[in-house]
Design a protein around this motif. Structure first.
Motif, short mmCIF file in Angstrom:
data_model
loop_
_atom_site.label_atom_id
_atom_site.label_comp_id
_atom_site.label_asym_id
_atom_site.label_seq_id
_atom_site.Cartn_x
_atom_site.Cartn_y
_atom_site.Cartn_z
N SER A 36 0.84 -1.21 0.00
CA SER A 36 0.00 0.00 0.00
C SER A 36 0.87 1.26 0.00
CB SER A 36 -0.95 0.01 1.19
OG SER A 36 -0.24 0.06 2.40
N GLU A 37 1.98 1.24 0.72
CA GLU A 37 2.90 2.39 0.72
C GLU A 37 3.51 2.58 -0.66
OE1 GLU A 37 4.57 2.50 5.28
OE2 GLU A 37 5.45 1.04 3.90
N LEU A 38 3.89 1.48 -1.29
CA LEU A 38 4.47 1.58 -2.63
C LEU A 38 3.46 2.13 -3.62
CD1 LEU A 38 6.46 -1.78 -2.78
CD2 LEU A 38 7.41 0.54 -2.74
N GLY A 39 2.20 1.71 -3.48
CA GLY A 39 1.15 2.23 -4.35
C GLY A 39 0.98 3.73 -4.21
N LYS A 40 1.01 4.21 -2.96
CA LYS A 40 0.88 5.64 -2.71
C LYS A 40 2.09 6.41 -3.26
CE LYS A 40 -1.94 5.08 1.43
NZ LYS A 40 -1.97 5.17 2.90
N GLU A 41 3.27 5.84 -3.04
CA GLU A 41 4.50 6.47 -3.57
C GLU A 41 4.43 6.60 -5.09
OE1 GLU A 41 7.36 7.62 -2.22
OE2 GLU A 41 7.32 6.89 -0.16
N LEU A 42 4.03 5.52 -5.74
CA LEU A 42 3.96 5.51 -7.19
C LEU A 42 2.95 6.55 -7.69
CD1 LEU A 42 4.98 4.21 -9.79
CD2 LEU A 42 3.18 2.51 -9.56
N GLU A 43 1.82 6.64 -7.03
CA GLU A 43 0.78 7.60 -7.43
C GLU A 43 1.30 9.04 -7.33
OE1 GLU A 43 -3.52 9.04 -5.77
OE2 GLU A 43 -3.03 6.92 -5.58
N VAL A 44 1.97 9.35 -6.23
CA VAL A 44 2.50 10.70 -6.04
C VAL A 44 3.57 11.00 -7.10
CG1 VAL A 44 3.89 12.13 -4.48
CG2 VAL A 44 1.96 10.84 -3.59
N MET A 45 4.44 10.03 -7.35
CA MET A 45 5.51 10.25 -8.33
C MET A 45 4.97 10.43 -9.74
SD MET A 45 8.60 7.78 -7.21
CE MET A 45 8.48 7.10 -5.59
#
Length: 111
Positions: A36-45
């Motif tokens: 879930s953290e990786l998904g959020k990071e990817l979305e922001v990037m």
């Protein structure tokens, strides 16, 4: 108004990186995150990448328009280009981090 949104999105992306302990923006850091953290990071990037690309295109369009107007006013062609050095550097860093995140998602078997 859109320019401020672009700056804000780039600021959010950079703040996300600054919040990471000791600027640990590398594969090992991302690999240790949950899916879930990786998904959020990817979305922001991805949003930051789009914002920077839009900003580059807008500045280039404005520079071309100014060049045409200057040519029409003084009768001498004056074509310049906008320096996007900082934007391209930020874009390169964001794209590198996007690669790290997607690799970490594969390693962590995130769907």
């Amino acid at each position: 108004m859109k320019h401020y949104l672009t700056v804000a999105m780039a600021g959010v992306a950079l703040a996300t990186f600054a919040a990471a302990p000791a600027f640990a923006v590398d594969f090992e850091y991302f690999k240790s995150q949950s899916c879930s953290e990786l998904g959020k990071e990817l979305e922001v990037m991805q949003k930051a990448e789009k914002a920077i690309n839009d900003s580059i295109q807008k500045k280039e369009s404005k520079a071309n328009t100014q060049a045409v107007v200057t040519t029409l006013l003084i009768g001498w062609p004056f074509w310049g280009s906008t320096d996007h050095g900082d934007a391209h550097n930020q874009l390169a860093e964001i794209r590198t981090d996007i690669k790290y995140v997607t690799r970490a998602q594969k390693v962590n078997k995130c769907s």
